[in-house]
Design an enzyme around this catalytic site. Structure first.
Site, PDB file in Angstrom:
ATOM      1  CG  MET A   1      23.217  79.394 -93.088  1.00  0.00           C
ATOM      2  SD  MET A   1      23.439  81.117 -92.538  1.00  0.00           S
ATOM      3  CE  MET A   1      24.519  80.880 -91.107  1.00  0.00           C
TER       4      MET A   1
ATOM      5  CB  CYS B   1      17.862  72.102 -98.583  1.00  0.00           C
ATOM      6  SG  CYS B   1      18.833  72.858 -99.910  1.00  0.00           S
TER       7      CYS B   1
ATOM      8  CG  HIS C   1      12.788  78.137 -92.791  1.00  0.00           C
ATOM      9  ND1 HIS C   1      13.859  78.241 -93.648  1.00  0.00           N
ATOM     10  CD2 HIS C   1      12.163  79.347 -92.848  1.00  0.00           C
ATOM     11  CE1 HIS C   1      13.869  79.448 -94.193  1.00  0.00           C
ATOM     12  NE2 HIS C   1      12.843  80.127 -93.717  1.00  0.00           N
TER      13      HIS C   1
ATOM     14  CG  ASN D   1      15.743  78.751 -89.563  1.00  0.00           C
ATOM     15  OD1 ASN D   1      15.702  78.225 -90.662  1.00  0.00           O
ATOM     16  ND2 ASN D   1      16.590  79.720 -89.294  1.00  0.00           N
TER      17      ASN D   1
ATOM     18  N   GLY E   1      20.130  82.437 -88.842  1.00  0.00           N
ATOM     19  CA  GLY E   1      21.019  82.151 -89.952  1.00  0.00           C
ATOM     20  C   GLY E   1      21.790  83.364 -90.423  1.00  0.00           C
TER      21      GLY E   1
END
Length: 338
Positions: free
Chosen positions: A21, A103, A174, A214, A236
């Site tokens: 993160m 990202c 994710h 995730n 996270g």
């Protein structure tokens, strides 16, 4: 299945990890998290290949031996630069190198890495192959289930097929799409709906590939639910904002004793690390900013946070300042017990 077992053994702590993160999982955060769990796998903030190759290496990549198992997450899309960066990471002692394919920020898109690479599975595979040829530590990929108008059934399978052929050692998914147009990075963590079922289907299609999920996992009970479908969970924001959660990871996820009896004992064990940081000239706040949520939900938690966010910000703040903050919680709990 032998290959799968060997890969999972190489990924120590893969069953539960703390997500990379930005601005959060720096070396002080990781040292604190390691105090709370011996087994959780820890990840750095994403570091670009340009920064690794040309930036201040100790500041960006330095870590303490206590952090193992710890992985470096890289941002980039040039196979040669990623291979060189992976070699540096391995030489420094990192236990894993992870490629960011998730990202969604504008800066990342402009650099042609992160989530936009979901559209270029062949390039991701070339990056993985180059890193695999350069290092012996595990090379993994963290991705989304798709971006923008991609069909997640097709996009995720295509990426998984490509990186599996390239020899990737593990895949962290994710379980949300990333919308590169129209949503901010913050909104991309919440707005696109979660689809854990899509990740479970991918795991069934690739049973020999270590796979972690995730996104949106807020409790260890939820983590256990996901572990019925995949090999690992990556948590996270919940791990960062409610770090006491990590004290239960070793007993509940790994079946081993917690490293410390409670949050008070954990801080006491962490004091030598903090004292060393302050003695080297860093501000107390550089460490304690990662500890603000440790007592959330307990009497005195607000006073603890306030003390560290005010007095703890002063240049002269030291270990005594932290102890003063902890005393707010201890006194509040004593009053409640009386």
């Amino acid at each position: 299945m032998t290959g799968a077992v060997e890969k999972l053994n190489a990924l120590s702590g893969w069953r539960f990890s703390v997500a990379p993160m930005m601005d959060w999982t720096d070396r002080h955060c990781r040292a604190f998290h390691r105090t709370l769990s011996r087994r959780a796998r820890l990840y750095t903030e994403m570091v670009t290949t340009g920064a690794v190759l040309h930036g201040p290496r100790e500041r960006l990549l330095g870590f303490s031996a206590m952090e193992h198992p710890v992985a470096l997450q890289l941002g980039g899309s040039d196979p040669e630069a990623l291979a060189a960066s992976a070699r540096i990471a391995a030489d420094l002692g990192y236990d894993e190198v992870n490629l960011n394919v998730g990202c969604p920020s504008d800066r990342v898109q402009e650099g042609r890495f992160g989530a936009c690479l979901m559209r270029e599975p062949a390039l991701v595979a070339a990056c993985v192959a180059a890193m695999k040829a350069a290092v012996r530590v595990p090379v993994t990929v963290k991705c989304r289930i798709g971006v923008d108008d991609q069909d997640p059934e097709v996009a995720l399978d295509t990426l998984a097929e490509a990186v599996t052929a390239a020899g990737v050692d593990g895949l962290v998914v994710h379980a949300r799409k990333a919308w590169l147009q129209g949503l901010s990075p913050k909104e991309n963590r919440d707005v696109p709906p979660l689809d854990y079922g899509r990740v479970a289907r991918l795991k069934r299609a690739y049973p020999d590939m270590p796979m972690a999920v995730n996104g949106g996992i807020a409790t260890l009970a939820e983590a256990q639910d996901r572990l019925a479908e995949v090999d690992g969970v990556m948590v996270g924001r919940a791990a960062y904002t409610e770090p006491a959660l990590l004290l239960a990871v070793d007993p509940e996820i790994f079946g081993e004793p917690a490293p410390h009896a409670d949050a008070f004992a954990a801080i006491e064990a962490f004091e030598p690390y903090i004292a060393d940081v302050v003695a080297r000239g860093e501000r107390l706040h550089a460490v304690t900013r990662h500890m603000l949520g440790l007592f959330n939900g307990r009497p005195g938690a607000r006073a603890f946070r306030r003390h560290l966010s005010t007095v703890g910000m002063r240049p002269e703040a030291d270990l005594g300042t932290l102890r003063e903050a902890i005393a707010h919680v201890a006194r509040a709990e004593e009053r409640r017990a009386a």
